[in-house]
Write a protein that holds these residues in place. Sequence first.
Motif, mmCIF file in Angstrom:
data_model
loop_
_atom_site.group_PDB
_atom_site.id
_atom_site.type_symbol
_atom_site.label_atom_id
_atom_site.label_comp_id
_atom_site.label_asym_id
_atom_site.label_seq_id
_atom_site.Cartn_x
_atom_site.Cartn_y
_atom_site.Cartn_z
ATOM 1 N N ASN A 129 18.124 35.904 38.042
ATOM 2 C CA ASN A 129 18.795 36.596 39.152
ATOM 3 C C ASN A 129 20.288 36.292 39.177
ATOM 4 O O ASN A 129 20.934 36.410 40.225
ATOM 5 N N VAL A 130 20.840 35.923 38.022
ATOM 6 C CA VAL A 130 22.278 35.727 37.884
ATOM 7 C C VAL A 130 22.906 37.020 37.370
ATOM 8 O O VAL A 130 22.516 37.530 36.313
ATOM 9 N N ALA A 131 23.865 37.546 38.099
ATOM 10 C CA ALA A 131 24.582 38.748 37.685
ATOM 11 C C ALA A 131 25.764 38.350 36.800
ATOM 12 O O ALA A 131 26.519 37.434 37.141
ATOM 13 N N VAL A 132 25.921 39.022 35.670
ATOM 14 C CA VAL A 132 26.974 38.689 34.703
ATOM 15 C C VAL A 132 27.933 39.855 34.572
ATOM 16 O O VAL A 132 27.523 41.013 34.416
ATOM 17 N N GLU A 133 29.233 39.551 34.632
ATOM 18 C CA GLU A 133 30.273 40.548 34.429
ATOM 19 C C GLU A 133 31.281 39.984 33.433
ATOM 20 O O GLU A 133 31.640 38.801 33.513
ATOM 21 N N ILE A 134 31.710 40.798 32.484
ATOM 22 C CA ILE A 134 32.671 40.368 31.468
ATOM 23 C C ILE A 134 33.957 41.166 31.635
ATOM 24 O O ILE A 134 33.941 42.393 31.575
ATOM 25 N N PHE A 135 35.073 40.451 31.854
ATOM 26 C CA PHE A 135 36.392 41.093 31.932
ATOM 27 C C PHE A 135 37.062 41.031 30.571
ATOM 28 O O PHE A 135 37.021 40.007 29.888
ATOM 29 N N GLU A 136 37.715 42.109 30.194
ATOM 30 C CA GLU A 136 38.455 42.133 28.933
ATOM 31 C C GLU A 136 39.547 43.185 29.018
ATOM 32 O O GLU A 136 39.540 44.046 29.902
ATOM 33 N N GLY A 137 40.506 43.115 28.090
ATOM 34 C CA GLY A 137 41.559 44.120 28.006
ATOM 35 C C GLY A 137 42.291 44.330 29.307
ATOM 36 O O GLY A 137 42.799 43.388 29.931
ATOM 37 N N GLU A 138 42.338 45.578 29.751
ATOM 38 C CA GLU A 138 43.081 45.933 30.953
ATOM 39 C C GLU A 138 42.490 45.314 32.213
ATOM 40 O O GLU A 138 43.189 45.162 33.224
ATOM 41 N N GLU A 139 41.204 44.983 32.168
ATOM 42 C CA GLU A 139 40.596 44.333 33.329
ATOM 43 C C GLU A 139 41.236 42.974 33.589
ATOM 44 O O GLU A 139 41.402 42.562 34.744
#
Length: 455
Positions: free
Chosen positions: A171-181
Motif C-alpha cells: 500500500n505504498v504509492a510510488v512516484e518518480i520525478f525526472e526531467g522537467e518534473e
Amino acid sequence: MEIVVRPMVAGNTGDFSSANNTEFGDMRLVQKDNMVYLFMNIAKPVFQMEDLRELGGEVRKYVASQKFGTVTLQLNPIFEALRELPLQKAVQFFMEGWFLANYSFDTYKRIERQAEFTLRYDFSLYKSQLQEAKVQADAVNIARDLCNEPANKLTPQRYAEKITEIFQHTNVAVEIFEGEELTRHGLEAIKMVGKGSVNPPKMAVLRLKNSDATHVGLVGKGVTFDSGGINTKTGKGIWEMKMDMGGSAAVVGAMKLLADLNSPVHVTAVIPLVENLAGTNAYLPSDVIQYKNGLHVEVGNTDAEGRLVLADGMLYAQSIGATTVIDVATLTGAIGQALGLKTAGIFSNKEEDLWAYKELGEQTGDDVWPMPLIKDYQDYMKSDYADLNNMSSSNFGGAITAAIFLSNFVEKDTKWVHIDMANTVRPWKQYGYHVKGATGFGVRLLKEIVCREGE
C-alpha cells in the motif's frame, strides 16, 4: 539430525569442555547417546538483545558449515538460562539473527548455492515472533541487495525501476520525478549534481498513510556512484562508492518494513537518485545553486554532493507537509574518524531526544551515538559569492559542519533528525549475522524512529 543448543556453563559439558576456557559465542559440537549437543558460551557481564541476534547468526553459520540434511533446533535451554529477558522477544531476536546470517549476494556468480538444510523448531508457540523476525530480516536484505549491486546495474533509472518493483504489491504509492518534473518542483541541486552523467537524475517519492499520525518525512541519499565529480576521488577503495546510496537503501528497506507490518504511521520517503561523475557537462567548483527556500549555495567541492541533494529532498518533504524530517546518508568520512566503524552519528535540532534514539539503536542493532550541532561552525560555511558554501573552510569536525549545512534547510517548526552512516554501510567485522558486503544499516532503526515520532 537433531541438535540441542545448550548454554555452556561450568559443569554442564561433562568431560567434553570447560566453560572457563571459552569466550562469549564460542561453540562446541558434542555427540552423546545418539544426540548431538551444541554447547554455546553465553556468559557476558551485561547481556543485551543484540547479543541474541549475534548468537542466532553464529549458530546459523556453524550449523550450515556442518552440512546436516535436517536440523531440529531445541533452543529452550538457552532461553531458560536467559530468563531475565522477555521470552517472546528473545525468540524473535535470535531468529532474526539466524535469518540475516543466511544472506549472500551471489547474483553475478556462476556457482550455485548449496542446498539448504530442512529446519525444524521447538518453539512453535511463537509463530508471530518468527514471522516478524523473517519480515525484519527480509527488509534488511532489501537494503543489502541494493547496496551490493554494481554501479552499472543500479543506475538512477534502474534504481527507480527497482523501487517501483519492490512496492508493487504493497500500500505504498510510488512516484518518480525526472526531467522537467525536477525543474517544476524546484529540485535544482539534484539536476546539477547529476548532469555530469549520461544516466539522468531522478527523485523517488514513496507515500504510506496508515493513520492520521504526525507526518514524517524520510530522506535518503541515493548517489548510485560517487566519483567525486570534478574534485575526483583517488585511492584503491573507490569501488566502495557504489554504496554511496546506503542511506537511500535504508529508507527503502524501512518503508517496506513499515508497509509489511502495517504500522500505523503517516510517512513519505524522498529519495534523490543521481550519479556524481566528472562528465563533459559536469557541475563545477564555483557553480551556484538556488534552492526552493531562496538560499544560494556556492559549490566549493563537487565531492560534497550528498548534502546538496539531501537539501533538495528535505525541502520537498517539508513542502508536502512533513513536520518531522529524518535524513540518512553515507555523508562524511569524518564521522568514521569520530566514532569508528561500528556506530553512526546522529544529530537533531531537538537534542533532548538523542539519547532515546541511542536506546532505539541498541535495541535494533543499528548503533548510533549523539553528536552536537555546534551553531558557531556556521562560520565555516561562509561564501564570498553566495549565502553558503557546501564545503567547510576548516579541516576539522567535518561531520558536524555537514550537519550544520543541512540545518539551513530545516524550517522553523520542523523537527529534524540527521544520521551520518558513512562508516556503517559495511560491517566492522563479519561476526554473528554480519556477512560480506553491505550491512543494511538503518532499516530497523528508521522503522522504530518513525513509529516513535508518529505516535
